[in-house]
Design a protein around this motif. Structure first.
Motif, PDB file in Angstrom:
ATOM      1  N   CYS A  39       7.465  -5.689  -2.109  1.00 15.42           N
ATOM      2  CA  CYS A  39       7.427  -4.445  -2.881  1.00 15.42           C
ATOM      3  C   CYS A  39       8.649  -3.593  -2.560  1.00 15.42           C
ATOM      4  O   CYS A  39       9.430  -3.907  -1.652  1.00 15.42           O
ATOM      5  CB  CYS A  39       6.148  -3.650  -2.593  1.00 15.42           C
ATOM      6  N   GLY A  40       8.787  -2.518  -3.292  1.00 15.88           N
ATOM      7  CA  GLY A  40       9.911  -1.608  -3.099  1.00 15.88           C
ATOM      8  C   GLY A  40       9.457  -0.332  -2.444  1.00 15.88           C
ATOM      9  O   GLY A  40       8.433  -0.303  -1.767  1.00 15.88           O
ATOM     10  N   GLY A  41      10.224   0.736  -2.644  1.00 18.57           N
ATOM     11  CA  GLY A  41       9.905   2.018  -2.027  1.00 18.57           C
ATOM     12  C   GLY A  41      10.429   2.084  -0.599  1.00 18.57           C
ATOM     13  O   GLY A  41      11.072   1.161  -0.096  1.00 18.57           O
ATOM     14  N   MET A  42      10.098   3.183   0.065  1.00 16.89           N
ATOM     15  CA  MET A  42      10.609   3.417   1.423  1.00 16.89           C
ATOM     16  C   MET A  42       9.734   2.778   2.499  1.00 16.89           C
ATOM     17  O   MET A  42      10.217   2.346   3.540  1.00 16.89           O
ATOM     18  CB  MET A  42      10.692   4.937   1.677  1.00 16.89           C
ATOM     19  N   ASN A  83      14.948  -2.770  -5.781  1.00 23.68           N
ATOM     20  CA  ASN A  83      14.049  -3.305  -4.741  1.00 23.68           C
ATOM     21  C   ASN A  83      14.630  -4.574  -4.131  1.00 23.68           C
ATOM     22  O   ASN A  83      14.490  -4.828  -2.929  1.00 23.68           O
ATOM     23  CB  ASN A  83      12.662  -3.588  -5.327  1.00 23.68           C
ATOM     24  N   GLY A 147       2.896  -1.259  -1.816  1.00 21.67           N
ATOM     25  CA  GLY A 147       2.831   0.122  -1.366  1.00 21.67           C
ATOM     26  C   GLY A 147       1.868   0.864  -2.284  1.00 21.67           C
ATOM     27  O   GLY A 147       1.224   0.271  -3.158  1.00 21.67           O
ATOM     28  N   ILE A 148       1.763   2.148  -2.089  1.00 22.48           N
ATOM     29  CA  ILE A 148       0.916   2.983  -2.945  1.00 22.48           C
ATOM     30  C   ILE A 148       1.582   4.343  -3.099  1.00 22.48           C
ATOM     31  O   ILE A 148       2.155   4.882  -2.131  1.00 22.48           O
ATOM     32  CB  ILE A 148      -0.510   3.132  -2.357  1.00 22.48           C
ATOM     33  N   THR A 154       0.515   1.341  -7.809  1.00 26.10           N
ATOM     34  CA  THR A 154       0.980   0.274  -6.926  1.00 26.10           C
ATOM     35  C   THR A 154       1.825  -0.679  -7.749  1.00 26.10           C
ATOM     36  O   THR A 154       1.613  -0.772  -8.970  1.00 26.10           O
ATOM     37  CB  THR A 154      -0.185  -0.437  -6.236  1.00 26.10           C
ATOM     38  N   ALA A 155       2.768  -1.356  -7.123  1.00 24.97           N
ATOM     39  CA  ALA A 155       3.829  -2.043  -7.869  1.00 24.97           C
ATOM     40  C   ALA A 155       4.377  -1.004  -8.843  1.00 24.97           C
ATOM     41  O   ALA A 155       4.652   0.123  -8.434  1.00 24.97           O
ATOM     42  CB  ALA A 155       3.319  -3.308  -8.522  1.00 24.97           C
ATOM     43  N   ARG A 207       1.709  12.228   2.618  1.00 23.02           N
ATOM     44  CA  ARG A 207       1.636  12.285   1.150  1.00 23.02           C
ATOM     45  C   ARG A 207       0.573  11.326   0.609  1.00 23.02           C
ATOM     46  O   ARG A 207       0.090  11.470  -0.501  1.00 23.02           O
ATOM     47  CB  ARG A 207       2.989  11.883   0.534  1.00 23.02           C
TER      48      ARG A 207
HETATM   49  C1  6PG Z   1       8.480   0.677  -6.166  1.00 25.87           C
HETATM   50  C2  6PG Z   1       7.278   0.167  -5.415  1.00 25.87           C
HETATM   51  C3  6PG Z   1       6.195   1.210  -5.511  1.00 25.87           C
HETATM   52  C4  6PG Z   1       6.085   1.798  -4.103  1.00 25.87           C
HETATM   53  C5  6PG Z   1       5.308   3.085  -4.115  1.00 25.87           C
HETATM   54  C6  6PG Z   1       5.313   3.735  -2.708  1.00 25.87           C
HETATM   55  O1  6PG Z   1       9.163  -0.100  -6.831  1.00 25.87           O
HETATM   56  O2  6PG Z   1       8.769   1.880  -5.981  1.00 25.87           O
HETATM   57  O3  6PG Z   1       6.889  -1.060  -5.728  1.00 25.87           O
HETATM   58  O4  6PG Z   1       4.940   0.745  -5.921  1.00 25.87           O
HETATM   59  O5  6PG Z   1       5.443   0.834  -3.264  1.00 25.87           O
HETATM   60  O6  6PG Z   1       5.928   3.962  -5.032  1.00 25.87           O
HETATM   61  O7  6PG Z   1       6.653   4.064  -2.415  1.00 25.87           O
HETATM   62  P1  6PG Z   1       7.031   4.650  -0.968  1.00 25.87           P
HETATM   63  O8  6PG Z   1       6.870   3.521   0.010  1.00 25.87           O
HETATM   64  O9  6PG Z   1       8.488   5.062  -1.099  1.00 25.87           O
HETATM   65  O10 6PG Z   1       6.107   5.809  -0.683  1.00 25.87           O
END
Ligand code: 6PG
Length: 248
Positions: A39-42, A83, A147-148, A154-155, A207
Motif C-alpha cells: 500500500c501507499g501513504g506514510m 506508491n 493502510g486506513i 483503504t487502498a 488521526r
Molecule cells: C494511498 C494508500 C491509502 C493509505 C491511507 C493511509 O495510496 O494513499 O493506499 O489507502 O493507506 O490513505 O495513509 P497514511 O498512511 O499516510 O495515513
C-alpha cells in the motif's frame, strides 16, 4: 478482529516485519512462491525500511516473491506521490526482486480505466495458471498490506464511491474526494482484497483513533460507513495499531 498493539511506529514496523517474514517463509515452504500487494501513504514507510534490513530481508527468497500494489496514484513512477516510487526507494531497490516479479500499476497512463483493465489482465496472467491462484473468480494473494484513512478509506476505496460495490472487476479507476491528492487513482476492488488469505492493516497516529474505535466498538455500523471495515481476508485480518491510534 485480531489486534496487535504496538508502542509506536518503530515497534509496529518490527512486529509487522516479523509476521511478514513468517508468512512468506511458510508460503515458500508450502508452494515455492508467494504473492503480496503493498500500500501507499506514510504509515508503511517504517515497515518498508525495516523489511529491507538483513534481519528480515535475508529470510525471504525475493526471487520467488511476487509484488503487486493495492492502489496507485495516476502519476509517473518517479513522482513523489507514487506508491511504487516509495516502495522502490525504501524497500525494493534494496532487496531487488527480479524486475518481472514487480507488477507496477502504470500511474503514468493517459487512461486510468485502460490501465485498470491492463493491471487486471496482468494479475490474471499471474494467478490463473497457478494452483490455488484463484478462488471464487478472484486472485488469492498470500498477503495484502493496507493502510486506513481517517475517513475509513483503504487502498483507494473511498466512502460512498460506487466502485466500492464493484463485484466483477479486479481493478478500477477512481477519483479520490477533495483533499486527497493526487485525485486520479487506480485501486484493487473489495472482492480482490477479501479473497486474499491474509490482510495486514497498519494503523498509526491519533488521526486514526476515531475510525479505529468505531470499527472496533460498532462493527456493523462501521461496515456501512467505512470501506476498511468491510475487509475480511479468507484466513487472517490482522490490525497492527500504535498507541496513538488506540487512543491511550
Ligand atoms: C494511498 C494508500 C491509502 C493509505 C491511507 C493511509 O495510496 O494513499 O493506499 O489507502 O493507506 O490513505 O495513509 P497514511 O498512511 O499516510 O495515513
Amino acid at each position: 478482529m485480531e489486534i496487535i498493539r504496538c508502542a509506536n511506529q518503530t515497534h509496529m514496523a518490527d512486529q509487522v516485519a516479523g509476521f511478514f517474514r513468517d508468512l512468506a517463509q511458510r508460503a515458500l515452504r508450502e508452494k515455492g512462491w508467494w504473492s503480496l500487494a503493498l500500500c501507499g501513504g506514510m504509515t508503511p514507510r517504517h515497515l518498508y525500511e525495516r523489511l529491507s534490513c538483513a534481519e528480515y530481508a535475508r529470510g525471504i527468497a525475493w526471487s520467488a516473491t511476487h509484488i503487486f500494489f493495492g492502489d496507485e496514484r495516476c502519476v509517473p513512477p518517479t513522482h513523489e506521490a507514487s506508491n511504487y516510487r516509495m516502495a522502490w526507494d525504501l524497500f525494493l531497490s534494496r532487496v531487488l526482486p527480479p524486475e518481472t516479479n514487480v507488477h507496477r500499476i502504470r500511474g503514468e497512463c493517459t487512461s486510468a480505466d485502460d490501465e485498470a483493465r491492463r493491471y487486471e489482465e496482468d494479475m490474471k496472467a499471474f494467478f490463473m495458471p497457478r494452483e490455488g491462484g484463484i478462488a471464487g473468480g478472484f486472485p488469492v494473494f498470500d498477503l495484502i498490506v493496507l493502510g486506513i484513512g481517517p475517513d475509513g478509506h483503504t487502498a483507494s476505496l473511498f466512502p460512498g464511491d460506487p466502485m466500492l460495490e464493484e463485484r466483477e472487476r479486479w481493478a478500477v479507476a477512481v477519483v479520490a474526494p477533495h483533499g486527497y491528492e493526487p485525485p486520479r487513482r487506480i485501486t484493487m476492488t473489495l472482492p480482490v482484497i477479501n479473497h486474499a488469505k491474509n490482510v495486514f492493516f497498519l494503523v498509526a497516529g491519533a488521526r486514526k483513533a476515531a475510525v479505529f474505535r468505531d470499527i472496533l466498538n460498532t462493527p456493523d455500523a462501521a461496515r456501512i460507513r467505512y470501506p476498511a471495515a468491510r475487509v475480511r481476508a479468507r484466513e487472517r485480518t490482522v490490525w497492527f495499531v500504535d498507541a496513538d491510534a488506540v487512543g491511550i
